[in-house]
Structure formats: C-alpha cells, structure tokens
Design a protein around this motif. Structure first.
Motif, PDB file in Angstrom:
ATOM      1  N   TYR A 115      47.673  -5.202   0.112  1.00  0.00           N
ATOM      2  CA  TYR A 115      49.200  -4.938   0.725  1.00  0.00           C
ATOM      3  C   TYR A 115      48.847  -4.751   2.312  1.00  0.00           C
ATOM      4  CZ  TYR A 115      46.916  -0.473  -0.974  1.00  0.00           C
ATOM      5  OH  TYR A 115      46.017   0.359  -1.377  1.00  0.00           O
ATOM      6  N   TYR A 117      51.652  -2.913   3.805  1.00  0.00           N
ATOM      7  CA  TYR A 117      52.954  -2.043   4.091  1.00  0.00           C
ATOM      8  C   TYR A 117      54.233  -2.628   4.309  1.00  0.00           C
ATOM      9  CZ  TYR A 117      48.808   0.788   5.262  1.00  0.00           C
ATOM     10  OH  TYR A 117      47.366   1.298   5.271  1.00  0.00           O
ATOM     11  N   ALA A 120      57.774  -1.723   3.100  1.00  0.00           N
ATOM     12  CA  ALA A 120      58.309  -0.281   3.771  1.00  0.00           C
ATOM     13  C   ALA A 120      58.140  -0.703   5.246  1.00  0.00           C
ATOM     14  CB  ALA A 120      57.409   0.875   3.219  1.00  0.00           C
ATOM     15  N   LEU A 123      58.265   2.386   7.947  1.00  0.00           N
ATOM     16  CA  LEU A 123      57.243   3.353   7.573  1.00  0.00           C
ATOM     17  C   LEU A 123      56.209   3.181   8.689  1.00  0.00           C
ATOM     18  CD1 LEU A 123      56.425   5.921   5.927  1.00  0.00           C
ATOM     19  CD2 LEU A 123      54.878   4.180   4.588  1.00  0.00           C
ATOM     20  N   GLU A 125      52.515   2.898  10.564  1.00  0.00           N
ATOM     21  CA  GLU A 125      51.150   2.578   9.778  1.00  0.00           C
ATOM     22  C   GLU A 125      50.404   3.551   9.584  1.00  0.00           C
ATOM     23  OE1 GLU A 125      47.447   0.042  10.962  1.00  0.00           O
ATOM     24  OE2 GLU A 125      49.216  -0.599  12.144  1.00  0.00           O
ATOM     25  N   ALA A 128      51.456   5.573   6.478  1.00  0.00           N
ATOM     26  CA  ALA A 128      51.175   4.777   5.198  1.00  0.00           C
ATOM     27  C   ALA A 128      49.508   4.770   5.052  1.00  0.00           C
ATOM     28  CB  ALA A 128      51.445   3.292   5.270  1.00  0.00           C
ATOM     29  N   HIS A 132      47.511   6.187   1.775  1.00  0.00           N
ATOM     30  CA  HIS A 132      46.531   5.515   1.140  1.00  0.00           C
ATOM     31  C   HIS A 132      45.259   6.128   0.829  1.00  0.00           C
ATOM     32  CE1 HIS A 132      43.715   1.652   0.746  1.00  0.00           C
ATOM     33  NE2 HIS A 132      43.552   2.538   0.077  1.00  0.00           N
ATOM     34  N   ASN A 188      63.974   1.795  -0.291  1.00  0.00           N
ATOM     35  CA  ASN A 188      63.300   2.889   0.589  1.00  0.00           C
ATOM     36  C   ASN A 188      64.113   4.188   1.001  1.00  0.00           C
ATOM     37  OD1 ASN A 188      60.806   1.607   0.472  1.00  0.00           O
ATOM     38  ND2 ASN A 188      61.620   0.050   1.806  1.00  0.00           N
ATOM     39  N   GLU A 194      59.329   5.181  -0.559  1.00  0.00           N
ATOM     40  CA  GLU A 194      58.717   4.422   0.761  1.00  0.00           C
ATOM     41  C   GLU A 194      57.175   4.154   0.742  1.00  0.00           C
ATOM     42  OE1 GLU A 194      60.234   3.810   5.335  1.00  0.00           O
ATOM     43  OE2 GLU A 194      59.951   5.751   4.495  1.00  0.00           O
ATOM     44  N   ASN A 197      56.191   1.989  -2.098  1.00  0.00           N
ATOM     45  CA  ASN A 197      56.400   0.527  -2.145  1.00  0.00           C
ATOM     46  C   ASN A 197      55.356  -0.015  -0.810  1.00  0.00           C
ATOM     47  OD1 ASN A 197      58.676   0.522  -3.764  1.00  0.00           O
ATOM     48  ND2 ASN A 197      60.233   0.638  -2.132  1.00  0.00           N
ATOM     49  N   ALA A 198      55.081   0.790  -0.042  1.00  0.00           N
ATOM     50  CA  ALA A 198      54.129   0.244   1.035  1.00  0.00           C
ATOM     51  C   ALA A 198      52.843  -0.196   0.308  1.00  0.00           C
ATOM     52  CB  ALA A 198      53.718   1.237   2.102  1.00  0.00           C
ATOM     53  N   SER A 202      53.079  -7.552  -0.385  1.00  0.00           N
ATOM     54  CA  SER A 202      53.400  -7.902   0.808  1.00  0.00           C
ATOM     55  C   SER A 202      54.467  -8.912   0.640  1.00  0.00           C
ATOM     56  CB  SER A 202      52.414  -8.531   1.922  1.00  0.00           C
ATOM     57  OG  SER A 202      52.962  -9.043   2.947  1.00  0.00           O
TER      58      SER A 202
END
Length: 270
Positions: A115, A117, A120, A123, A125, A128, A132, A188, A194, A197-198, A202
């Motif tokens: 993924y 992000y 989203a 959002l 980086e 996110a 993670h 989102n 959000e 979803n990130a 992709s």
C-alpha cells in the motif's frame, strides 16, 4: 472449460478453527465443484510457516486441483523476511510469477502487493507512517524501506507481469492481496477510518490493471467486506475475503458455510 476458485482472508488461527478438519472439508468441496485451480489470496494465518504447511497439506489432498497462493500482511508477520518473500521458490507460491493455462490464452498472475496511502490522499505521509509503525498490525512485519518504496517495487513487478502478458496476447487473471479499487471502502470522514484506508492498498494498482490490454479478472482481499463484483471497463474485480468471526465478517454461522458462500468461482474458455 477451466474452473477457477478463489478465497482470501480465511485467518484460520484467529478464527480458531480445526485446520485438519478445514483442509478435509475444503478439499471435498473443491473436488465436488470440479475446481481445476484454487487461488488463495493471502491471510491464511499469522505465521508464514503455518500458512505454508496448510497449503502443502491442502495440495496433497487435491491431486486434481492446482493450488496457488500469495501472502497477505498476516502471513508476512512471522517466520519470513522481506527478502525471503521476494525470493522464495515453492511450487504453490505465485508471488511475482505466472502460470499459463494449458492449450488456452489465459494466464494467472500472482502478486503479494502493498500500500502507498493512496486511499487516504489528504492524510500526511508522516502521520500514515506513524500509524503503520506505531499501532497497526503490520508494524511487526520485516521491512527495511518506507511503505511508498515497498509499494513502488510491487507496482513495478505488477507492471512488468502485465506487460509481458499483453505482449504474449494473454487474457489475464490477477490475484493480489491488497485492495486495488475504492468502490467498497468507507469514506474518509473520521481519522480512524482514514488511517485504516491508508493501509488497504492503492488506486494506482487499479489504474494499471485497467490500462494494460488483456486483464479480465482481479481477485483480492484484505478489506473484510462483502461486496458484489465490480466492473471497471473490461476488468471484473472480486473481493474474496472471508474475514474474522468475532468482527461479524462471516456471512453464515460456521466457517465452512461462510467459506462456501464467499468462494468465487470463475469459468474460462479457450
């Protein structure tokens, strides 16, 4: 005619099922359905060795069916390094590989995926990445690069596989764990959603799948939602995830009845 079945996100350990019984029941069902190829689209278990053992046993119980799998994020979490995920040679592991159906112009392509992000887009980086590597399940996965770098590698692998398939004039079925389209994702509207979803996939994946001639079917998982087939141009998308019982993902009361209901069957002709 060739019959292909696909399933994802069975989460055998989280769902606390008897794996031996599941293997026996799935083998019987796939045999009765006359399935030629069974595609496992990630998240069998939380340990790669456990997933591999399940695949080996299921293949042994299915002499008339070829089993292929790719790894989901849960399979990646233990017993396997990032490098090993890319280099592992196993007859049932189809990551960044393909198989051509005999005497047909159909090709099955496998890719673990990742993924970036992209689901989203507003959002930051840094936020996110902080989620993670701080609180998300995937923080325990071996990773020596950013999510954007890891996704870019997966994107390039997919692009190369699709280009080769198009050059060979193949109609393609793609199996990849992570989400390629946003059709069934919740909006989102709140930060928790959000952030999740990130981590789902992709939109770039869907874009390249729809740009390369010959792609006809895509099966994926990761997002535990029950959704109809989605058609984008000539490409049919199916989320084949089963999910986790305690989160009310199952459509039926038992694992096997839910697995059968969520099992996607494709029939392809020469």
């Amino acid at each position: 005619m060739v019959r292909i079945a696909a399933s994802s996100d069975n989460h055998l350990d989280i769902n606390r099922v008897d794996v031996d019984q599941v293997i026996q029941a799935e083998a019987q069902a796939l045999t009765e359905l006359h399935i030629d190829y069974y595609l496992i689209v990630g998240d069998v278990s939380n340990r790669f060795n456990r997933t591999l053992n399940y695949v080996d046993q299921l293949q042994a119980a299915l002499p008339a069916t070829q089993v292929f799998f790719v790894a989901g994020n849960h399979d990646m979490s233990h017993d396997i390094s990032e490098n090993e995920l890319e280099t592992l040679k196993h007859p049932n592991y189809l990551h960044n590989q393909y198989v051509d159906l005999p005497n047909m112009d159909w090709r099955i392509i496998g890719l673990n995926g990742w993924y970036d992000y992209g689901f989203a887009p507003d959002l930051p980086e840094s936020e996110a990445a902080g989620f993670h590597f701080g609180r998300f399940y995937d923080r325990i996965i071996d990773q020596n690069e950013s999510d954007l770098q890891r996704y870019q590698r997966a994107y390039e692998q997919l692009t190369q596989q699709l280009t080769a398939g198009a050059t060979a004039h193949k109609r393609m079925i793609v199996m990849t764990h992570f989400v390629p389209i946003s059709d069934d994702l919740l909006p989102n509207t709140a930060k928790p959603r959000e952030l999740v979803n990130a981590m789902l996939g992709s939109p770039r994946t869907g874009m390249v799948l729809e740009q390369v001639p010959g792609v006809r079917h895509v099966v994926f998982g990761h997002a535990h939602v029950t959704a109809p087939m989605r058609q984008h141009g000539l490409v049919q998308y199916d989320n084949v995830s089963l999910g986790v019982r305690r989160r009310n993902d199952w459509p039926e009361a038992t694992f096997m009845s839910s697995w059968k209901k969520r099992l996607k069957i494709l029939e392809v002709n020469a």
